[in-house]
Scaffold this motif. Structure first.
Motif, PDB file in Angstrom:
ATOM      1  N   ALA A 292       0.740  -1.235  -0.036  1.00 20.32           N
ATOM      2  CA  ALA A 292       0.050  -0.128   0.166  1.00 20.32           C
ATOM      3  C   ALA A 292       0.866   1.427   0.058  1.00 20.32           C
ATOM      4  O   ALA A 292       2.107   1.221   0.503  1.00 20.32           O
ATOM      5  CB  ALA A 292      -0.786  -0.033   1.274  1.00 20.32           C
ATOM      6  N   PHE A 293       0.232   2.305  -0.371  1.00 19.07           N
ATOM      7  CA  PHE A 293       0.636   3.626  -0.379  1.00 19.07           C
ATOM      8  C   PHE A 293      -0.333   4.814   0.249  1.00 19.07           C
ATOM      9  O   PHE A 293      -1.346   4.393   0.298  1.00 19.07           O
ATOM     10  CB  PHE A 293       1.130   4.150  -1.782  1.00 19.07           C
ATOM     11  N   LEU A 294       0.482   5.685   0.844  1.00 16.14           N
ATOM     12  CA  LEU A 294      -0.518   6.809   1.357  1.00 16.14           C
ATOM     13  C   LEU A 294      -0.662   8.045   0.445  1.00 16.14           C
ATOM     14  O   LEU A 294       0.374   8.407   0.600  1.00 16.14           O
ATOM     15  CB  LEU A 294      -0.173   6.733   2.965  1.00 16.14           C
ATOM     16  N   PHE A 295      -1.800   8.307   0.006  1.00 17.55           N
ATOM     17  CA  PHE A 295      -1.761   9.002  -1.314  1.00 17.55           C
ATOM     18  C   PHE A 295      -2.922  10.059  -1.121  1.00 17.55           C
ATOM     19  O   PHE A 295      -4.199   9.440  -0.855  1.00 17.55           O
ATOM     20  CB  PHE A 295      -1.550   8.412  -2.717  1.00 17.55           C
ATOM     21  N   PRO A 296      -2.952  11.467  -1.260  1.00 18.94           N
ATOM     22  CA  PRO A 296      -4.110  12.067  -1.689  1.00 18.94           C
ATOM     23  C   PRO A 296      -4.487  11.914  -3.167  1.00 18.94           C
ATOM     24  O   PRO A 296      -3.828  11.087  -3.866  1.00 18.94           O
ATOM     25  CB  PRO A 296      -3.717  13.510  -1.411  1.00 18.94           C
ATOM     26  N   ALA A 297      -5.638  12.506  -3.765  1.00 21.14           N
ATOM     27  CA  ALA A 297      -5.821  12.373  -4.932  1.00 21.14           C
ATOM     28  C   ALA A 297      -5.014  12.770  -5.942  1.00 21.14           C
ATOM     29  O   ALA A 297      -4.530  11.912  -7.076  1.00 21.14           O
ATOM     30  CB  ALA A 297      -7.157  13.575  -5.212  1.00 21.14           C
ATOM     31  N   TRP A 298      -4.110  13.596  -5.852  1.00 17.90           N
ATOM     32  CA  TRP A 298      -3.053  13.770  -6.826  1.00 17.90           C
ATOM     33  C   TRP A 298      -2.043  13.024  -6.728  1.00 17.90           C
ATOM     34  O   TRP A 298      -1.149  12.520  -7.977  1.00 17.90           O
ATOM     35  CB  TRP A 298      -2.456  15.409  -6.454  1.00 17.90           C
ATOM     36  N   GLY A 299      -1.707  12.401  -5.701  1.00 21.70           N
ATOM     37  CA  GLY A 299      -0.613  11.119  -5.667  1.00 21.70           C
ATOM     38  C   GLY A 299      -1.182  10.063  -6.239  1.00 21.70           C
ATOM     39  O   GLY A 299      -0.127   9.507  -7.102  1.00 21.70           O
ATOM     40  N   ILE A 300      -2.243   9.723  -6.553  1.00 22.38           N
ATOM     41  CA  ILE A 300      -2.862   8.510  -7.217  1.00 22.38           C
ATOM     42  C   ILE A 300      -2.733   9.106  -8.733  1.00 22.38           C
ATOM     43  O   ILE A 300      -2.093   8.246  -9.616  1.00 22.38           O
ATOM     44  CB  ILE A 300      -4.314   8.121  -6.851  1.00 22.38           C
ATOM     45  N   ASP A 301      -3.029  10.077  -9.017  1.00 16.44           N
ATOM     46  CA  ASP A 301      -2.871  10.399 -10.313  1.00 16.44           C
ATOM     47  C   ASP A 301      -1.625  10.907 -10.912  1.00 16.44           C
ATOM     48  O   ASP A 301      -1.332  10.448 -12.092  1.00 16.44           O
ATOM     49  CB  ASP A 301      -4.060  11.866 -10.732  1.00 16.44           C
ATOM     50  N   PHE A 302      -0.803  11.695 -10.325  1.00 16.15           N
ATOM     51  CA  PHE A 302       0.370  12.169 -10.911  1.00 16.15           C
ATOM     52  C   PHE A 302       1.565  11.119 -10.578  1.00 16.15           C
ATOM     53  O   PHE A 302       2.665  11.062 -11.128  1.00 16.15           O
ATOM     54  CB  PHE A 302       0.893  13.479 -10.249  1.00 16.15           C
ATOM     55  N   THR A 303       1.482  10.421  -9.447  1.00 18.10           N
ATOM     56  CA  THR A 303       2.654   9.730  -8.937  1.00 18.10           C
ATOM     57  C   THR A 303       2.518   8.238  -9.216  1.00 18.10           C
ATOM     58  O   THR A 303       3.089   7.421  -9.844  1.00 18.10           O
ATOM     59  CB  THR A 303       2.919   9.735  -7.388  1.00 18.10           C
ATOM     60  N   LEU A 304       1.409   7.672  -8.717  1.00 21.93           N
ATOM     61  CA  LEU A 304       1.012   5.967  -8.836  1.00 21.93           C
ATOM     62  C   LEU A 304       0.677   5.706 -10.194  1.00 21.93           C
ATOM     63  O   LEU A 304       1.609   4.564 -10.398  1.00 21.93           O
ATOM     64  CB  LEU A 304      -0.189   5.813  -7.847  1.00 21.93           C
ATOM     65  N   LYS A 305       0.004   6.304 -10.965  1.00 25.46           N
ATOM     66  CA  LYS A 305      -0.300   5.991 -12.246  1.00 25.46           C
ATOM     67  C   LYS A 305       0.915   5.968 -13.019  1.00 25.46           C
ATOM     68  O   LYS A 305       0.926   4.667 -13.936  1.00 25.46           O
ATOM     69  CB  LYS A 305      -1.544   7.066 -12.744  1.00 25.46           C
ATOM     70  N   PRO A 306       1.398   6.976 -13.130  1.00 25.73           N
ATOM     71  CA  PRO A 306       2.621   6.557 -14.245  1.00 25.73           C
ATOM     72  C   PRO A 306       3.632   5.749 -13.762  1.00 25.73           C
ATOM     73  O   PRO A 306       4.479   5.178 -14.755  1.00 25.73           O
ATOM     74  CB  PRO A 306       3.378   8.108 -14.123  1.00 25.73           C
ATOM     75  N   ASN A 307       3.731   5.194 -12.615  1.00 29.02           N
ATOM     76  CA  ASN A 307       4.611   4.019 -12.202  1.00 29.02           C
ATOM     77  C   ASN A 307       4.241   2.926 -12.302  1.00 29.02           C
ATOM     78  O   ASN A 307       4.855   1.976 -12.076  1.00 29.02           O
ATOM     79  CB  ASN A 307       5.098   4.575 -10.699  1.00 29.02           C
ATOM     80  N   TRP A 308       3.038   2.873 -12.513  1.00 24.15           N
ATOM     81  CA  TRP A 308       2.198   1.511 -12.443  1.00 24.15           C
ATOM     82  C   TRP A 308       2.522   0.707 -13.953  1.00 24.15           C
ATOM     83  O   TRP A 308       2.155   1.476 -14.554  1.00 24.15           O
ATOM     84  CB  TRP A 308       0.779   1.442 -11.853  1.00 24.15           C
ATOM     85  N   ASP A 309       3.179  -0.419 -14.004  1.00 20.87           N
ATOM     86  CA  ASP A 309       3.207  -1.008 -15.237  1.00 20.87           C
ATOM     87  C   ASP A 309       2.361  -2.213 -15.665  1.00 20.87           C
ATOM     88  O   ASP A 309       2.578  -2.834 -16.526  1.00 20.87           O
ATOM     89  CB  ASP A 309       4.848  -1.440 -15.562  1.00 20.87           C
ATOM     90  N   GLY A 310       1.186  -2.388 -14.665  1.00 26.22           N
ATOM     91  CA  GLY A 310       0.359  -3.588 -14.986  1.00 26.22           C
ATOM     92  C   GLY A 310      -0.792  -3.121 -15.477  1.00 26.22           C
ATOM     93  O   GLY A 310      -1.147  -2.046 -16.075  1.00 26.22           O
TER      94      GLY A 310
END
Lengths: 459, 319
Positions: A292-310
């Motif tokens: 898991a990660f602890l993120f606000p909305a921007w974290g999911i959109d700007f950080t998690l999404k681009p790093n997820w390769d699945g």
């Protein structure tokens, strides 16, 4: 004679060449016509986010130049975007230079609007510095026009006397974002409600962490991941107004202690040191063992999404173990602006108009700053996200946002937050002992803020 | 008429042509330099967006710097420089000798010269970024070592003092050995080929050739290289800054003097930064004095003492 002319020309061109290389860029053109409103609105920001939001919702926008530096409004006024990266304090440096020159700058060079982040908003809303205008002074009545905004965002943008000097279109309640496949493997379900129970507070969370560890997973990637939950709920500001003593809050020490315990217990990935680095980014990939990660909305959109390769839909959100807020961009009207009407119009359109904000939420899945709007979004499934496998994240964001109590801010926050994490990183990794980490923090903070005379640690 | 002709002097054009340089130097170098020194006696920094000072405080900045960890950072700088410089000068000497040896007939010399110089063309910060990525705990180097079975657990290169310092030293070596090689090659090629031929006829071995002919004859350039490298080392900044994210981690053991200066500049502490700059200026000044002395020697042996000695002998003989 001819020779002389040629040589004079040569010298002249050399001088010009030599000087042009050193001089600054030519200033923007277009004179003032003496009218009340200037022709150029200068906006200082650190990325294109605000421009995109403005283009999306501000009715007056006609077009933006291809390079994104000039937006023309329907009445012919030009918005000049002055973008400097946030990294290493470059943005603040450039902004500060401009603000110091504000009084003497010509009308077209004056800063009209600038943005700030929660970490340093306090530096600019300071009443004594008086660089961000009270919203009342440009004709906005915050109590009426911004009544629907989340209270804590209004408090954050206010000075010590409670005068609101800025506004934001976003509000950044944080959640716990977790991998569905790992949840299935360990708990046999990926239902956000069930997982939410398993992470509802730190004590329950520890049992969950043990379960995850037994199957070879890490709960979080790095000790820095949990920092905002502690750091943004401190009781007192790092430095009180008018004082030069820095008081480290007990919550920060709790973070150090718990992080040490979690790291040594193997609930965190030892190889990931802090955030925003390569190892951290990789831990968001499909090969990672991080749950898991602890993120606000921007974290999911700007950080998690681009790093997820699945595949899409592999993540889900649920309530965090502790309510928290992380980040937020504030819009300020700059003292001395020559475009008060436009500035007022822009601030109202982008940060206080419910329809506009809902549009931003839909298009950018940003959690926006209207209480009623977000309550609607929480119930409306058209706000669901494909990345979260059709889950409507607003359902989880909205209650968190309502409970956020913003930690008391000081102008020193950014340095404190950065440096305390750096200093104790060495301790957590076992490179230095606890006392040494404390001294290292003291050295670093006094270097960054020469006016801090003493650092007090909790008993 | 004649008199007028005589007074025509083209020298003035020379002066006029160098005016732009002096103008630029004056505006962009000399004034800031004087200002830096002036501010080093003031308390002058920014708190938030409020400027504090300038208030004259005399030598206080200097004394508080001496009480700070400045000397420790100085030692760090020295260590980082030494571990980069020693392999650099050794490899550079070896390559320079090989490349200039006519009998070795190395093929594709031009190619190698370009290749060894290439790392110097990359921006130091980009280079550090690259190293940061490939040596990170989950980076390619660890992965390769793991899959080759050399190690069983990932090595935390940048987590240990030894690891971080070695990486910085290695990077400095890689970046500068090409440059030094070319410099030393120029020096060796300046030695008359007759000397080598004569030595060879006398049965001089490769080692002797190196120690008794090449080394003494390239001494001035060698000294020059050493001094410029020390001055460069004193200014070491971008590589450790990027590699350790400006922290000199772990435990500030790879924090260099310029990184220390940079963290003062970040808080706009012009007074303290000025004082630190003055310290650095003095040290660099002393080093420059040495290099000036050495390069200004007209004696081929490179040492002033030898020149004086010879001059004395000459005088004695004349008597």
């Amino acid at each position: 004679m001819k020779k002389k002319v040629v040589s004079v020309l040569l010298i002249a061109s050399m001088c010009i060449g030599a000087l042009a290389g050193c001089g600054g860029a030519p200033k923007s053109e277009g004179g003032t016509d003496g009218a009340e409103e200037g022709k150029v609105i200068n906006i200082y920001s650190w990325n294109d986010e605000f421009r995109e939001r403005l283009e999306a919702v501000y009715q007056e926008v006609e077009k933006t130049s291809a390079d994104g530096t000039v937006t023309t409004l329907k009445d012919g006024t030009e918005i000049h975007w002055i973008i400097n990266p946030n990294q290493d304090g470059v943005y603040q440096q450039k902004l500060d230079e401009a603000l110091l020159k504000q009084a003497d700058a010509s009308a077209d060079d004056k800063v009209d609007i600038f943005l700030s982040e929660t970490d340093y908003v306090n530096k600019y809303t300071d009443a004594e510095a008086d660089v961000a205008m009270p919203l009342k002074d440009i004709g906005i009545d915050p109590d009426k026009d911004m009544a629907d905004q989340y209270d804590f965002t209004r408090t954050t943008a206010s000075d010590m006397n409670g005068v609101q000097r800025g506004s934001t279109w976003q509000c950044c309640p944080g959640l716990l974002v977790y991998r569905r496949d790992i949840a299935m493997d360990v708990f046999g379900t990926d239902d956000p409600a069930v997982i939410g129970e398993k992470v509802k507070d730190w004590d329950v969370m520890k049992t969950t962490a043990e379960e995850l560890k037994a199957k070879g997973y890490y709960t979080f990637a790095s000790y820095a991941d949990t920092f905002r939950l502690y750091g943004n709920s401190i009781e007192d500001s790092w430095v009180k107004q008018g004082e030069t003593t820095l008081k480290v809050d007990q919550k920060i020490i709790d973070w150090v202690k718990n992080s040490k315990e979690w790291l040594d217990a193997g609930y965190l990935d030892k190889t990931v040191k802090g955030q925003w680095n390569d190892d951290w980014n990789k831990s968001m990939g499909s090969a990672s063992k991080v749950f898991a990660f602890l993120f606000p909305a921007w974290g999911i959109d700007f950080t998690l999404k681009p790093n997820w390769d699945g595949a899409e839909g592999a993540w889900a959100v649920t309530n965090p173990p502790q309510e928290y807020n992380w980040g937020g961009s504030y819009v300020h009207a700059c003292t001395g602006t020559d475009n008060p009407e436009h500035v007022k119009d822009i601030i109202l359109a982008v940060t206080a108009n419910k329809d506009n904000l809902l549009k931003i939420s839909k298009e950018y899945s940003d959690f926006t700053n209207t209480t009623s709007g977000m309550q609607e979004a929480a119930k409306d499934n058209s706000y669901a996200s494909a990345f979260l496998n059709g889950q409507n994240a607003f359902e989880y964001f909205a209650p968190v946002a309502e409970n956020i109590k913003i930690a008391p801010l000081s102008a020193y926050d950014q340095g404190c937050v950065e440096l305390i994490q750096n200093a104790f990183s060495d301790y957590l990794q076992g490179k230095v002992d606890y006392e040494k980490a404390k001294t290292n923090f003291e050295t670093a903070i006094k270097e960054r803020y020469p006016d801090i005379s003493e650092v007090q640690w909790p008993e | 008429m004649r008199k007028k002709r005589k007074s025509i002097s083209y020298a003035k054009w020379g002066y006029i042509f160098i005016v732009p340089f002096f103008l630029c130097y004056f505006i962009f170098s000399l004034i800031p330099l004087v200002d830096t020194i002036r501010y080093s006696f003031f308390e002058y920094y920014r708190s938030g967006i409020k400027e504090i000072g300038p208030t004259f405080i005399g030598m206080q900045n200097y004394t508080s710097l001496l009480q700070s960890d400045m000397l420790k950072y100085g030692a760090n700088t020295l260590i980082l420089w030494v571990i980069g410089f020693i392999p650099q000068i050794l490899i550079a000497l070896l390559l320079a000798v090989w490349f200039t040896d006519v009998r070795l007939k190395i093929r594709g010399q031009q190619f190698f010269k370009v290749v060894i110089y290439l790392p110097n063309l990359i921006m130091a910060s980009a280079f550090a970024m690259l190293f940061f990525t490939i040596f990170s705990t989950n980076g390619p180097v660890n992965s390769i070592l793991m899959s080759a079975g050399i190690i069983t657990e990932r090595i935390d290169f940048m987590g240990s003092v030894f690891g971080t310092r070695s990486l910085i030293g290695f990077m400095n070596f890689l970046m500068w050995f090409g440059n030094t090689t070319i410099m030393l090659m120029a020096a060796i090629m300046g030695i008359s080929i007759d000397v080598f031929e004569a030595a060879e006829i006398d049965g001089c071995s490769g080692f002797k050739r190196f120690f008794y002919i090449i080394l003494p004859l390239i001494r001035p350039i060698l000294a020059y290289t050493l001094i410029t490298a020390i001055i460069g080392g004193l200014q070491m900044f971008d590589v450790p800054q990027i590699l350790t994210n400006g922290q000199g981690s772990p435990d500030r053991t790879s924090m260099t003097l310029i990184m220390f200066l940079n963290s003062h500049l970040k808080s706009k502490n012009y007074g303290m930064a000025g004082a630190l700059s003055v310290y650095l200026f003095i040290v660099s000044g002393i080093l420059c004095f040495f290099v000036y002395k050495m390069t200004n020697d007209d004696d081929p042996d490179g040492s002033k003492r030898a020149a004086k000695k010879r001059a004395k002998e000459e005088r004695r003989r004349r008597k």
